[in-house]
Design a protein around this motif. Structure first.
Motif, PDB file in Angstrom:
ATOM      1  N   SER A   7      -8.080  21.189  -6.173  1.00  0.00           N
ATOM      2  CA  SER A   7      -8.202  20.717  -4.787  1.00  0.00           C
ATOM      3  C   SER A   7      -7.064  21.141  -3.863  1.00  0.00           C
ATOM      4  CB  SER A   7      -8.328  19.196  -4.768  1.00  0.00           C
ATOM      5  OG  SER A   7      -7.113  18.587  -5.152  1.00  0.00           O
ATOM      6  N   VAL A   8      -5.946  21.609  -4.406  1.00  0.00           N
ATOM      7  CA  VAL A   8      -4.810  21.972  -3.558  1.00  0.00           C
ATOM      8  C   VAL A   8      -4.818  23.455  -3.221  1.00  0.00           C
ATOM      9  CG1 VAL A   8      -3.351  20.074  -4.374  1.00  0.00           C
ATOM     10  CG2 VAL A   8      -3.265  22.282  -5.546  1.00  0.00           C
ATOM     11  N   ASP A   9      -4.007  23.835  -2.231  1.00  0.00           N
ATOM     12  CA  ASP A   9      -3.908  25.236  -1.805  1.00  0.00           C
ATOM     13  C   ASP A   9      -2.966  26.044  -2.685  1.00  0.00           C
ATOM     14  OD1 ASP A   9      -5.588  24.708   0.388  1.00  0.00           O
ATOM     15  OD2 ASP A   9      -3.880  24.121   1.636  1.00  0.00           O
ATOM     16  N   ILE A  65       9.147  22.686   2.266  1.00  0.00           N
ATOM     17  CA  ILE A  65       8.168  21.604   2.274  1.00  0.00           C
ATOM     18  C   ILE A  65       8.514  20.729   3.474  1.00  0.00           C
ATOM     19  CG2 ILE A  65       7.276  19.580   1.047  1.00  0.00           C
ATOM     20  CD1 ILE A  65       6.567  22.126  -0.422  1.00  0.00           C
ATOM     21  N   THR A  66       7.545  20.518   4.359  1.00  0.00           N
ATOM     22  CA  THR A  66       7.800  19.741   5.578  1.00  0.00           C
ATOM     23  C   THR A  66       7.216  18.338   5.455  1.00  0.00           C
ATOM     24  OG1 THR A  66       5.838  20.643   6.631  1.00  0.00           O
ATOM     25  CG2 THR A  66       7.890  21.774   7.053  1.00  0.00           C
ATOM     26  N   ASN A  89      -0.985  23.791   5.967  1.00  0.00           N
ATOM     27  CA  ASN A  89      -1.797  23.382   7.114  1.00  0.00           C
ATOM     28  C   ASN A  89      -2.079  24.560   8.047  1.00  0.00           C
ATOM     29  OD1 ASN A  89       0.458  23.728   8.772  1.00  0.00           O
ATOM     30  ND2 ASN A  89       0.831  21.530   9.031  1.00  0.00           N
ATOM     31  N   SER A  90      -2.803  24.305   9.108  1.00  0.00           N
ATOM     32  CA  SER A  90      -3.215  25.371  10.033  1.00  0.00           C
ATOM     33  C   SER A  90      -2.028  26.002  10.761  1.00  0.00           C
ATOM     34  CB  SER A  90      -4.229  24.834  11.042  1.00  0.00           C
ATOM     35  OG  SER A  90      -3.663  23.763  11.773  1.00  0.00           O
ATOM     36  N   HIS A  95       3.071  21.383   2.573  1.00  0.00           N
ATOM     37  CA  HIS A  95       3.182  19.934   2.410  1.00  0.00           C
ATOM     38  C   HIS A  95       2.817  19.531   0.995  1.00  0.00           C
ATOM     39  CE1 HIS A  95       3.321  19.221   6.779  1.00  0.00           C
ATOM     40  NE2 HIS A  95       2.468  20.224   6.846  1.00  0.00           N
ATOM     41  N   THR A  96       3.306  18.387   0.594  1.00  0.00           N
ATOM     42  CA  THR A  96       2.845  17.704  -0.610  1.00  0.00           C
ATOM     43  C   THR A  96       2.983  16.216  -0.350  1.00  0.00           C
ATOM     44  OG1 THR A  96       2.946  17.663  -3.032  1.00  0.00           O
ATOM     45  CG2 THR A  96       5.068  17.642  -1.852  1.00  0.00           C
TER      46      THR A  96
END
Length: 121
Positions: A7-9, A65-66, A89-90, A95-96
């Motif tokens: 499910s993650v990128d 990582i933001t 994200n776009s 992120h995590t």
């Protein structure tokens, strides 16, 4: 873990080389800071990761990582290694959060993770 992997990128292994919390102008008002007064010194966000292994996705050798600045942010510690399950994200930010299978590196969890990877191939 297998569902989360799908499910993650991206999924990477890497070491935290820097934490830049002070870039956030009002960090003292965040929930994370109020829950942990030593937040800035010990853990947090704008976390620079030196990527040592890429299991899924295309990421550079160093990523940041933001934060989402919520109670769901994952706390990292400088000089520690992690396997990070994350999203891009776009805006291109990485992120995590605590709901992913991101974990601090240890042999037991790493072996379990590698078993999942091998099962999928």
């Amino acid at each position: 873990m297998e569902e989360d992997f799908e499910s993650v990128d991206f999924v990477i292994q890497g070491k935290v080389t820097d934490i830049k919390d002070l870039d956030y102008s009002n960090i003292e008002s965040t929930l994370a800071y109020r829950l942990n007064p030593e937040y800035v010194d010990s853990a947090g966000y704008y976390v620079e990761i030196n990527v040592s292994q890429k299991f899924k996705g295309s990421v550079p050798d160093t990523i940041i990582i933001t934060p989402s600045w919520s109670g769901c942010d994952f706390f990292f510690r400088i000089n520690s290694e992690y396997v990070i399950f994350g999203y891009r994200n776009s805006d291109g930010h990485y992120h995590t959060n605590i709901c992913t299978k991101t974990f601090k590196l240890d042999d037991t969890k790493l072996n379990r993770f590698k078993a999942v990877i091998e099962k999928g191939n």
